[in-house]
Design a protein around this motif. Structure first.
Motif, mmCIF file in Angstrom:
data_model
loop_
_atom_site.group_PDB
_atom_site.id
_atom_site.type_symbol
_atom_site.label_atom_id
_atom_site.label_comp_id
_atom_site.label_asym_id
_atom_site.label_seq_id
_atom_site.Cartn_x
_atom_site.Cartn_y
_atom_site.Cartn_z
ATOM 1 N N UNK A 206 0.851 -1.196 0.000
ATOM 2 C CA UNK A 206 0.000 0.000 0.000
ATOM 3 C C UNK A 206 0.884 1.242 0.000
ATOM 4 N N UNK A 207 0.617 2.153 -0.922
ATOM 5 C CA UNK A 207 1.290 3.452 -0.944
ATOM 6 C C UNK A 207 0.227 4.534 -0.800
ATOM 7 N N UNK A 208 0.374 5.403 0.196
ATOM 8 C CA UNK A 208 -0.569 6.492 0.410
ATOM 9 C C UNK A 208 0.104 7.821 0.097
ATOM 10 N N UNK A 209 -0.668 8.720 -0.498
ATOM 11 C CA UNK A 209 -0.181 10.025 -0.941
ATOM 12 C C UNK A 209 -1.079 11.097 -0.350
ATOM 13 N N UNK A 210 -0.519 11.977 0.444
ATOM 14 C CA UNK A 210 -1.331 12.959 1.166
ATOM 15 C C UNK A 210 -0.662 14.328 1.153
ATOM 16 N N UNK A 211 -1.398 15.297 1.673
ATOM 17 C CA UNK A 211 -0.927 16.681 1.733
ATOM 18 C C UNK A 211 -0.450 17.155 0.363
ATOM 19 N N UNK A 212 -1.339 17.000 -0.637
ATOM 20 C CA UNK A 212 -1.015 17.416 -1.997
ATOM 21 C C UNK A 212 -0.844 18.932 -2.051
ATOM 22 N N UNK A 213 0.111 19.360 -2.860
ATOM 23 C CA UNK A 213 0.437 20.785 -2.934
ATOM 24 C C UNK A 213 0.605 21.203 -4.391
ATOM 25 N N UNK A 214 0.153 22.428 -4.683
ATOM 26 C CA UNK A 214 0.326 22.998 -6.013
ATOM 27 C C UNK A 214 1.746 23.567 -6.114
ATOM 28 N N UNK A 215 2.519 23.041 -7.069
ATOM 29 C CA UNK A 215 3.888 23.518 -7.265
ATOM 30 C C UNK A 215 3.990 24.427 -8.496
ATOM 31 N N UNK A 216 2.868 25.018 -8.899
ATOM 32 C CA UNK A 216 2.880 25.947 -10.020
ATOM 33 C C UNK A 216 2.306 25.340 -11.277
ATOM 34 N N UNK A 217 1.031 24.968 -11.227
ATOM 35 C CA UNK A 217 0.376 24.393 -12.391
ATOM 36 C C UNK A 217 0.353 22.884 -12.402
ATOM 37 N N UNK A 218 0.980 22.283 -11.454
ATOM 38 C CA UNK A 218 0.943 20.834 -11.311
ATOM 39 C C UNK A 218 1.005 20.522 -9.819
ATOM 40 N N UNK A 219 0.564 19.349 -9.433
ATOM 41 C CA UNK A 219 0.489 19.002 -8.019
ATOM 42 C C UNK A 219 1.314 17.768 -7.728
ATOM 43 N N UNK A 220 1.750 17.686 -6.483
ATOM 44 C CA UNK A 220 2.503 16.519 -6.012
ATOM 45 C C UNK A 220 2.205 16.340 -4.528
ATOM 46 N N UNK A 221 2.227 15.102 -4.047
ATOM 47 C CA UNK A 221 2.020 14.874 -2.609
ATOM 48 C C UNK A 221 3.275 15.271 -1.846
ATOM 49 N N UNK A 222 3.091 15.773 -0.635
ATOM 50 C CA UNK A 222 4.256 16.092 0.193
ATOM 51 C C UNK A 222 4.503 15.035 1.271
ATOM 52 N N UNK A 223 3.586 14.086 1.409
ATOM 53 C CA UNK A 223 3.790 12.958 2.315
ATOM 54 C C UNK A 223 3.491 11.660 1.572
ATOM 55 N N UNK A 235 9.131 5.819 3.450
ATOM 56 C CA UNK A 235 8.434 7.079 3.702
ATOM 57 C C UNK A 235 9.231 8.225 3.084
ATOM 58 N N UNK A 236 8.505 9.217 2.552
ATOM 59 C CA UNK A 236 9.147 10.392 1.972
ATOM 60 C C UNK A 236 8.414 11.642 2.447
ATOM 61 N N UNK A 237 9.175 12.647 2.871
ATOM 62 C CA UNK A 237 8.654 13.986 3.116
ATOM 63 C C UNK A 237 9.152 14.858 1.970
ATOM 64 N N UNK A 238 8.248 15.225 1.058
ATOM 65 C CA UNK A 238 8.610 15.952 -0.154
ATOM 66 C C UNK A 238 8.665 17.447 0.141
ATOM 67 N N UNK A 239 9.754 18.102 -0.217
ATOM 68 C CA UNK A 239 9.904 19.547 -0.012
ATOM 69 C C UNK A 239 9.878 20.333 -1.314
ATOM 70 N N UNK A 240 10.046 19.657 -2.449
ATOM 71 C CA UNK A 240 10.015 20.343 -3.728
ATOM 72 C C UNK A 240 9.775 19.379 -4.865
ATOM 73 N N UNK A 241 9.187 19.894 -5.947
ATOM 74 C CA UNK A 241 8.913 19.050 -7.113
ATOM 75 C C UNK A 241 9.046 19.882 -8.373
ATOM 76 N N UNK A 242 9.435 19.231 -9.476
ATOM 77 C CA UNK A 242 9.611 19.895 -10.762
ATOM 78 C C UNK A 242 8.961 19.051 -11.844
ATOM 79 N N UNK A 243 8.079 19.675 -12.620
ATOM 80 C CA UNK A 243 7.424 18.969 -13.719
ATOM 81 C C UNK A 243 8.269 19.069 -14.974
#
Length: 489
Positions: A206-223, A235-243
């Motif tokens: 099971x992989x859960x994706x939560x605390x989704x955040x808009x990174x400028x026109x696209x979204x990614x989970x931060x947890x 487990x990953x705590x996401x601090x930044x994402x690039x599309x």
């Protein structure tokens, strides 16, 4: 046919709900749009991981407290997912302890990948699922593999569930299933699948994706949290994402030596078993250098096996040899020194024989949960001869005796390697049997794990033994004096 029906019923019972009339293709398109319709994405942050069914002792947590506890930190974590290739890579730096109970801290590099060859859904599911349990990979797979839609309520939330199957089938012939739970915002909050695993049976991933955040026109989970068989795994705590990063090929590069692929193929190995008689009704079974050695002990109306041979293939060979040496007596017990993956692989064979598992109480939950999970995806000994797994837990000390033959089990703690370690003492022949307290080459000091054993034995008053036998075969017979010498006594 029965196995396929059983697997189908298993998956349907988990999915639940009624099929929706909703067009699955439109739902996939909406979910892709909610993620920004990216062709690739990279994200970074910090992470934690474990090697499956092992302890994750590391620079800040030297002692193992149980299955996947602690997890190992990954600093500077980066992952890239390329939907066109398709491929996935993730990497970061680690500061972990050495193998086999050493607490010597060593910097290292974490790196795992799914290659385009592995991402082919006709290839083994264990090699590709890490790509497809990501939200982006899941939707790609759903679009290309005839996903269907249904509804399900979980945790008080209504979801639309997309489900599809890869082309490859399980060893049992059953189809794999992967489900993605899409919320009202068209975000994939949860992806689950099942993989046949030697100890965990139909292991639920099971992989859960939560605390989704808009990174400028696209979204990614931060947890991001992944479990396997109900146990923490990644487990990953996401601090930044690039599309659609322009430097796609250079992100998360492979180290000079890339870890090996997933699982080997081909027939199981054959073994030449050598049986060393240690006393009346007492034998050491070995396959020579590199062996995982077991002891078999004859009681009045049954046999006890100490350790199950590391793999199902070796366990099957040891069971056959046991029945040849001690015919007409059932193997009633199998003792497990600790619940690490290389010491549990043969246990399903012994469970299929009807043997009860002797292990420390700290391992009881793991074995009872794992070995009593359905095995509809497997075609192994226990799947073909299903029996419930029973555990006889040992706390500090337990004696097994029929009035003639006696075996004593002792808990060894504290040690850095595991909180569920047992050793077996056979008084008549003055033998101590253990797993992973491996002695160094003559003249070299023992590691922290070995150094922890001697004071524990002294505290228990367990010093009256002569032969020192390790599950991991030693080149030459070892003694108590060898152990004492390794710790400078």
């Amino acid at each position: 046919m029965l196995k396929k029906l059983g697997a189908t019923a298993f998956c349907i019972s988990i999915l639940g709900g009624n099929a929706l009339a909703q067009d699955a293709a439109q739902l996939i398109a909406d979910a892709r749009a909610a993620l920004g319709d990216v062709q690739s994405i990279s994200y970074e942050g910090s992470a934690k991981y474990v090697s499956f069914q092992q302890c994750g002792a590391n620079a800040t947590a030297m002692i193992c407290h149980g299955t996947h506890d602690p997890m190992r930190p990954i600093m500077g974590y980066v992952r890239v997912i390329d939907l066109e290739a398709p491929t996935s890579r993730h990497t970061g730096s680690t500061v972990n302890v050495g193998r086999g109970g050493s607490t010597t801290v060593t910097p290292g590099t974490y790196f795992e990948q799914v290659t385009p060859e592995q991402a082919d859904v006709s290839q083994p599911w264990g090699g590709s699922l890490e790509f497809y349990i990501t939200p982006w990979g899941f939707l790609k797979g759903a679009a290309e593999n005839g996903a269907t839609a249904s509804s399900q309520r979980m945790g008080g939330v209504d979801y639309t569930v997309l489900s599809w199957s890869p082309a490859v089938t399980a060893p049992s012939g059953a189809s794999y299933v992967i489900n993605g739970y899409v919320n009202d915002d068209n975000l994939v909050e949860r992806v689950e699948t099942w993989l046949g695993e030697n100890i965990m049976g139909d292991m639920h991933i099971v992989a859960t994706y939560s605390d989704w955040r808009d990174f400028g026109g696209y979204t990614a989970p931060t947890q991001i949290v992944q479990t396997r068989g109900g146990w923490p795994f990644f487990e990953v705590a996401v601090t930044g994402a690039t599309a659609n990063p322009p430097d796609l090929a250079s992100i998360a590069p492979a180290p000079a030596e890339v870890p090996g692929g997933f699982g080997g193929g081909g027939p199981p190995p054959s073994f030449e078993i050598m049986a060393e008689e240690l006393g009346e009704g007492l034998y050491r079974l070995t396959t020579g250098p590199g062996s995982y050695d077991s002891l078999i002990i004859e009681f009045e109306d049954h046999v006890m096996m100490l350790e199950a041979g590391q793999s199902q293939a070796r366990a099957l060979a040891y069971v056959e040899e046991t029945k040849r040496i001690i015919p007409d007596k059932p193997i009633r017990y199998v003792m497990n020194t600790h619940a690490h993956a290389d010491h549990t692989g043969g246990i399903p064979v012994l469970v299929a024989e009807g043997a009860t598992i002797i292990t420390h109480a700290n391992n009881r939950e793991f074995f009872e949960r794992a070995l009593n999970t359905p095995r509809t995806l497997l075609d192994d000994t226990l799947a073909r001869n299903p029996r419930p797994a029973w555990v006889d837990p040992v706390e500090d000390f337990k004696v097994y005796s029929d009035g003639n033959r006696t075996v004593e089990m002792y808990h060894i703690w504290p040690t850095p390697h595991s909180n569920g370690l047992l050793v077996a003492h056979i008084p008549r022949e003055r033998i101590l049997y253990q797993g992973d307290f491996s002695l160094p080459p003559p003249g070299q000091p023992g590691n922290d794990h070995v150094r922890a054993l001697v004071p524990a034995l002294e505290k228990l008053g367990l010093t009256d033994f002569e032969r020192y036998i390790n599950t991991h075969a030693s080149a030459e017979p070892q003694t108590r004096d060898d152990l004492w010498s390794a710790v400078g006594r």
